[in-house]
Design an enzyme around this catalytic site. Structure first.
Site, short mmCIF file in Angstrom:
data_model
loop_
_atom_site.label_atom_id
_atom_site.label_comp_id
_atom_site.label_asym_id
_atom_site.label_seq_id
_atom_site.Cartn_x
_atom_site.Cartn_y
_atom_site.Cartn_z
CG ASP A 137 4.78 2.09 -10.25
OD1 ASP A 137 4.68 3.11 -10.75
OD2 ASP A 137 5.62 1.82 -9.07
CG ASP A 442 2.97 -0.67 4.48
OD1 ASP A 442 3.89 -0.93 5.07
OD2 ASP A 442 2.23 -1.51 3.66
#
Length: 725
Positions: A137, A442
């Site tokens: 990223d 998550d």
């Protein structure tokens, strides 16, 4: 033996001593009730408001303790039978896609990333069934270059690992502690692989030092041309490179065996489109991998989480492929362990009680949280599939989804799957993939999967499966705790709250289990109150607890003694030390009075629209002198953090109050013993802070500005206490 005539691939065992613990918990409960009754029955005229505040704090502590019992009431352990798995499915093992996520080449150095990549490429698993995807990223050509070097080095490293049965399969970890060779041939091979690794490391370090890739290297690989249109890490096209094509019969290692597929992806980023941090990167990987390898099993790891056990995939498959119960399991969560934990874990980074006790308790009530790394998933559950309990024996059908296009055709066709516009008007980030809108994406993703009827498994084998890098400074540890606790509180206050989303979908006990972590941040209020008010009233000689001769002294003394005796025993049984437990108690105080406080305040401000959510990357490297102090277990206070101002103020306030109390201890001993003990323990536990404020001369001492502010604020609080009461 199961109903299908096969022996199970895994076994579930309940912890011993559960009855004794339940009896202990019952006595604790009655002690807590007695304290509540005492507070409600006796309200003195002097210090009434402080008394009411203590009642509120003790109500909170008692209720939170009750909630945490969900994690200890029915702990469950698992063991796997890999031999049965290989006997039954040896030639029909499913494909596995491995996702490695990185975001910043400065905080997450390329050498660290490729050590993780090489460790998972070298799993003791058929290479033709493995595909490794690296999501960058940061869009860094340095990371790409390092991965390019790793794609060449792995041709030597993978056969070396298999020939000599290497553990751990991270080259850096192995070469740092390589065993003495058993023969001249092994010594020669070790020398050769060490030289190859050091040469590769030198080339990567040189490139990172000068901040660019040398021109001659750029010309050697056409992949660097994709950076010609690169503007910044937040504004660039999709960069997709297939470094090793596992379908190519010529992609072999030095022993002639096929290599795992290796793919680099930097998804497209544009300033006008939200990129949703790690969750967005994971979702891009899910889509891209579905058009290349489409493995039914996905393992995701952070870029610092090297594989430490080459058999981990087989362990996970024992759960997924068990004929009796495997069809209910969505993901298998392994614990996070860390290679750089000090002897007594000065920052309590190992999360020992969570990994050894609490997550085993979650195993018994529906399964653990998904913690964002070291986790094996069914691909279809990540994509939103509900559990219909009718998919037994589907592994053969799902096994091989690999396609036949050339690399260039494939790249051209699927680059759009990682574009910044792709998710517009789709269910990605909502019903498909990882959820968006929270720093701990998550946790809500795992909760949503469990609410669709799936179970999860926590597996903590004797040999640690993954080893990462823990924070080596106090501020890094507190910032990490702030992000976790802030995200968990946001979940509680959102539509994904386990109390709302989980109602009717998961058990009440599992909802309570989630709430144990979602309520981390609000703990700051009661802890701050207990850390400040009793000490100030001690200075003013106003008692807030029953005196020694009162029968109400017994429940207070029992709860305190029993709680901390059990805490110490639990910590020691989990593998910790006495000094490690003391450090854990100190970090418990530091987290609750600083990191959790900022997390609580920021969450409220975000709900009111004054702040936006962000994602903080934890640094994985430290200066040499910082590392040296960390190894010597000396706390690091060398930055001017507002968290340190709070910690310093509380420490100085308790020191002033304790010194003031000593002058008149003979007078107040009998009536204020519990306050004296509380203040004394707070002074003792803050000893590293006093060292950093006044005694140390190294660069890790408390900054002068923070020390002055702490002393002034503590003096002001003590002065007000003396004059107001």
């Amino acid at each position: 033996m199961g109903s299908n005539g096969n022996f199970p691939l895994f076994e579930t065992k309940r912890a011993r001593g559960r009855l004794m613990y339940k009896l202990f918990a019952i006595t604790m409960f009655f002690g807590i009730i007695s304290i509540w009754v005492y507070r409600a029955s006796y309200a003195p005229r002097e210090g009434r408001w402080a008394w009411i505040g203590l009642f509120g704090a003790e109500l909170w502590f008692g209720l939170y303790w009750l909630i945490t019992q969900a994690l200890r009431w029915n702990p469950v352990y698992h063991c796997t039978y890999r031999d049965r798995l290989l006997q039954r499915y040896g030639n029909e093992l499913p494909d596995v896609d491995i996702f490695v996520c990185t975001a910043d080449p400065t905080l997450e150095p390329p050498m660290m990333v490729i050590n993780t990549v090489l460790s998972v490429m070298a799993y003791d698993y058929p290479p033709k069934n493995l595909s490794v995807y690296v999501s960058d990223d940061g869009g860094s050509e340095l990371t790409f270059y390092a991965l390019l070097e790793a794609s060449n080095f792995c041709k030597h490293w993978i056969p070396y690992c298999k020939q000599f049965n290497v553990e751990s399969r991270s080259p850096a970890a192995y070469l740092m502690s390589a065993p003495h060779p058993c023969s001249a041939y092994q010594a020669q091979c070790l020398s050769s692989i060490t030289k190859l690794y050091k040469d590769m490391e030198n080339r990567i370090v040189v490139a990172a030092t000068i901040g660019r890739i040398p021109a001659e290297i750029r010309l050697e690989h056409e992949g660097f041309s994709q950076w010609d249109s690169y503007s910044s890490k937040h504004n660039h096209d999709t960069i997709l490179q297939i470094l090793i094509d596992g379908r190519d019969s010529n992609a072999t290692d030095t022993s002639g065996c096929v290599l795992p597929t290796l793919i680099y992806l930097a998804r497209e980023k544009r300033p006008e489109y939200p990129h949703n941090f790690k969750a967005g990167a994971m979702n891009a990987l899910i889509r891209v991998s579905s058009s290349i390898s489409n493995a039914p099993i996905i393992l995701n790891v952070d870029c610092d989480m090297c594989s430490n056990n080459s058999q981990s995939i087989q362990d996970a498959l024992c759960f997924f492929m068990d004929e009796e119960n495997g069809n209910e399991i969505a993901y298998v969560q392994f614990p996070q362990h860390f290679a750089n934990i000090t002897k007594n874990d000065i920052y309590s980074s190992s999360l020992l009680v969570i990994s050894e006790v609490e997550f085993q308790g979650l195993n018994g009530i529906g399964g653990p949280l998904y913690i964002g790394t070291c986790c094996f998933h069914r691909r279809d559950t990540l994509c939103g599939r509900k559990n219909t309990r009718d998919d037994k024996g589907e592994w053969k059908r799902m096994k091989n989804g690999k396609i036949k296009e050339s690399c260039e055709e494939l790249k051209e066709r699927i680059s759009g799957l990682a574009s910044s516009k792709y998710e517009e008007k789709t269910e990605w980030g909502k019903e498909m993939g990882l959820k968006y809108g929270c720093p701990v994406e998550d946790v809500i993703t795992g909760l949503a999967i469990q609410c669709r009827g799936w179970k999860s498994v926590y597996f903590n084998p004797t040999k640690k499966s993954f080893l990462g890098i823990a924070p080596s400074t106090l501020v890094e540890s507190l910032v990490q705790q702030k992000r976790w606790s802030e995200g968990d509180l946001q979940i509680l206050l959102s539509k994904y709250s386990p109390l709302c989303l989980g109602r009717g979908n998961i058990s009440l006990a599992l909802q309570m289990g989630y709430c144990c972590y979602c309520l981390w941040a609000p703990n700051c209020l009661a802890t701050l109150y207990y850390s400040i008010i009793p000490s100030l009233y001690l200075l003013a000689a106003i008692p807030l607890f029953p005196q020694i001769s009162s029968p109400w002294f017994l429940p207070f003394s029992y709860v305190i003694f029993a709680k901390y005796t059990y805490s110490l025993a639990e910590f020691l049984l989990a593998g910790g030390s006495v000094l490690g437990w003391w450090n854990d108690q100190r970090m418990w105080l530091f987290k609750r009075t600083s990191a959790y406080l900022f997390a609580f305040v920021d969450t409220i401000l975000k709900l009111l629209g004054f702040l936006n959510s962000g994602f903080i990357i934890s640094a994985k490297v430290a200066d040499e002198d910082v590392s040296e102090r960390y190894e010597r277990e000396i706390m690091e206070f060398g930055t001017s953090s507002p968290m340190f101002t709070i910690l310093g103020t509380i420490a100085m306030l308790n020191l002033f109050c304790f010194v003031g109390m000593v002058i008149k201890v003979a007078i107040i001993y009998e009536t204020m013993l519990l306050q004296i003990l509380l203040c004394g323990v707070l002074v003792l536990i803050n000893w590293p802070l006093y060292q950093a404020l006044f005694l140390r001369r190294d660069r890790g001492k408390m900054p002068v500005s923070v020390a002055i502010k702490s002393v002034v604020l503590a003096s002001f609080g003590c002065t007000c206490s003396l004059y107001l009461y």
